[in-house]
Write an enzyme that holds these catalytic residues in place. Sequence first.
Site, PDB file in Angstrom:
ATOM      1  N   CYS A 115      12.470  10.977 -12.828  1.00 26.31           N
ATOM      2  CA  CYS A 115      11.255  11.569 -12.263  1.00 26.31           C
ATOM      3  C   CYS A 115      10.636  10.715 -11.168  1.00 26.31           C
ATOM      4  O   CYS A 115       9.797  11.192 -10.405  1.00 26.31           O
ATOM      5  CB  CYS A 115      10.246  11.828 -13.366  1.00 26.31           C
ATOM      6  SG  CYS A 115      10.893  13.000 -14.559  1.00 26.31           S
ATOM      7  N   HIS A 255       3.436  12.823 -10.175  1.00 25.73           N
ATOM      8  CA  HIS A 255       4.562  13.526 -10.787  1.00 25.73           C
ATOM      9  C   HIS A 255       4.003  14.529 -11.797  1.00 25.73           C
ATOM     10  O   HIS A 255       3.059  14.221 -12.525  1.00 25.73           O
ATOM     11  CB  HIS A 255       5.476  12.512 -11.475  1.00 25.73           C
ATOM     12  CG  HIS A 255       6.530  13.162 -12.326  1.00 25.73           C
ATOM     13  ND1 HIS A 255       7.391  14.112 -11.822  1.00 25.73           N
ATOM     14  CD2 HIS A 255       6.839  13.019 -13.642  1.00 25.73           C
ATOM     15  CE1 HIS A 255       8.187  14.520 -12.786  1.00 25.73           C
ATOM     16  NE2 HIS A 255       7.881  13.884 -13.906  1.00 25.73           N
ATOM     17  N   ASN A 285       7.984  20.786 -14.882  1.00 24.60           N
ATOM     18  CA  ASN A 285       8.476  19.472 -14.453  1.00 24.60           C
ATOM     19  C   ASN A 285       9.825  19.667 -13.745  1.00 24.60           C
ATOM     20  O   ASN A 285      10.817  19.968 -14.391  1.00 24.60           O
ATOM     21  CB  ASN A 285       8.615  18.580 -15.688  1.00 24.60           C
ATOM     22  CG  ASN A 285       9.062  17.167 -15.349  1.00 24.60           C
ATOM     23  OD1 ASN A 285       9.471  16.883 -14.230  1.00 24.60           O
ATOM     24  ND2 ASN A 285       8.992  16.284 -16.331  1.00 24.60           N
TER      25      ASN A 285
END
Length: 328
Positions: A115, A255, A285
């Site tokens: 990520c 994020h 996500n």
Amino acid sequence: MKIRAAITGIDGYVPPDLLTNKELEQMVDTSDEWILSRTGIRERHILKGENRGTSDMAAEAVKGLLKKTHTSPDEIELLICATVTADLHFPATANIISHKAGIKNAWSYDINAACSGFLFALATACQFVESGLYKKVIVVGADKMSAIVDYTNRDTCVLFGDAAGAVLLEPASGEEGIMDFILRTDGSGEEFLHMKAGGSRRPPSYETIDAKEHCVFQEGQSVFKFAVTKMADVSAEIMEKNNLKSEDISWLVPHQANMRIIDATARRMGISKDQVMINIDKYGNTTAATIPLCLWEWEKRLHKGDNIILAAFGGGFTWGSIWVKWAY
Ligand code: UT7
């Protein structure tokens, strides 16, 4: 005067097919209420179709970026792709993206930092521009998470989506661009977030497939504890290091893994929620794509000179923050 690397263009790609919380209610024992209250996600986009991978989404974003910035593919000198869902183990997805986008005079490679991948790739690309070596570099963040999600496991299948984002980096005068970064890894985090099989340690077998070991494994609560402190700490740290006060910050670009992690980071930085780019509700996500996807969506609201903090935490563990002074 020091040459800086500035983001001079951005584009993104989101596949058209939606997977809503309501649909997930039919697939696993979950509820729209649980997903929304625990994560902030309402729906996510999924790339469908035979033989379509991360590079297909990324190539769309790169082609769009070239068109938008009136850049010929021949001018690109380097393309770096951050992803954990490479089309193949090899060659690198970056090579495939370059080929699909008609980029022929560049070299390209992948970066795997989960990520935090886009931040790691951006900081790496920045060095080639700041050194004076290159004038046009593309950084891509792209993931087809649906390829590695077990849609019978409610712990993970509600979290992820597919998307791609790409930015162009060019030299800037020294007033704007990528100003500073703090990036970290801690390999002891492996046990909490990983894919068990498919690599050299545990190659694919009937057994690994039956055990669904080619899917994301995450111990959510443990990752949450690290994420919520590390992402907030590193965002506060880059502000302190550069003597930036809350009132100096125009935007936080976090994020998008969990709304609660995003809120904690904004609180720690002392900024209000309307200064935070949030689109987790629409996309979930998307791993390496979350940050460029936010910048892309907010592009029209950004102004030259805006102080922007990019921040991420992810598998590895990897985490970090980048201070960008927006260049256009
Ligand atoms: O992007 C890379 C980094 N990743 C992250 O930053 C993710 C960090 N972690 C998280 O965001 C959160 O831990 C999750 C969203 C993954 C999970 O939320 P949580 O509040 O930590 O839930 P939990 O894992 O503690 O589970 C709470 C309860 C459990 O039930 P019991 O044991 O209390 O009866 C779970 O079984 O919620 C249950 N649960 C679900 N219920 C409905 C877990 N997943 C679901 C689900 N639907 N999808």
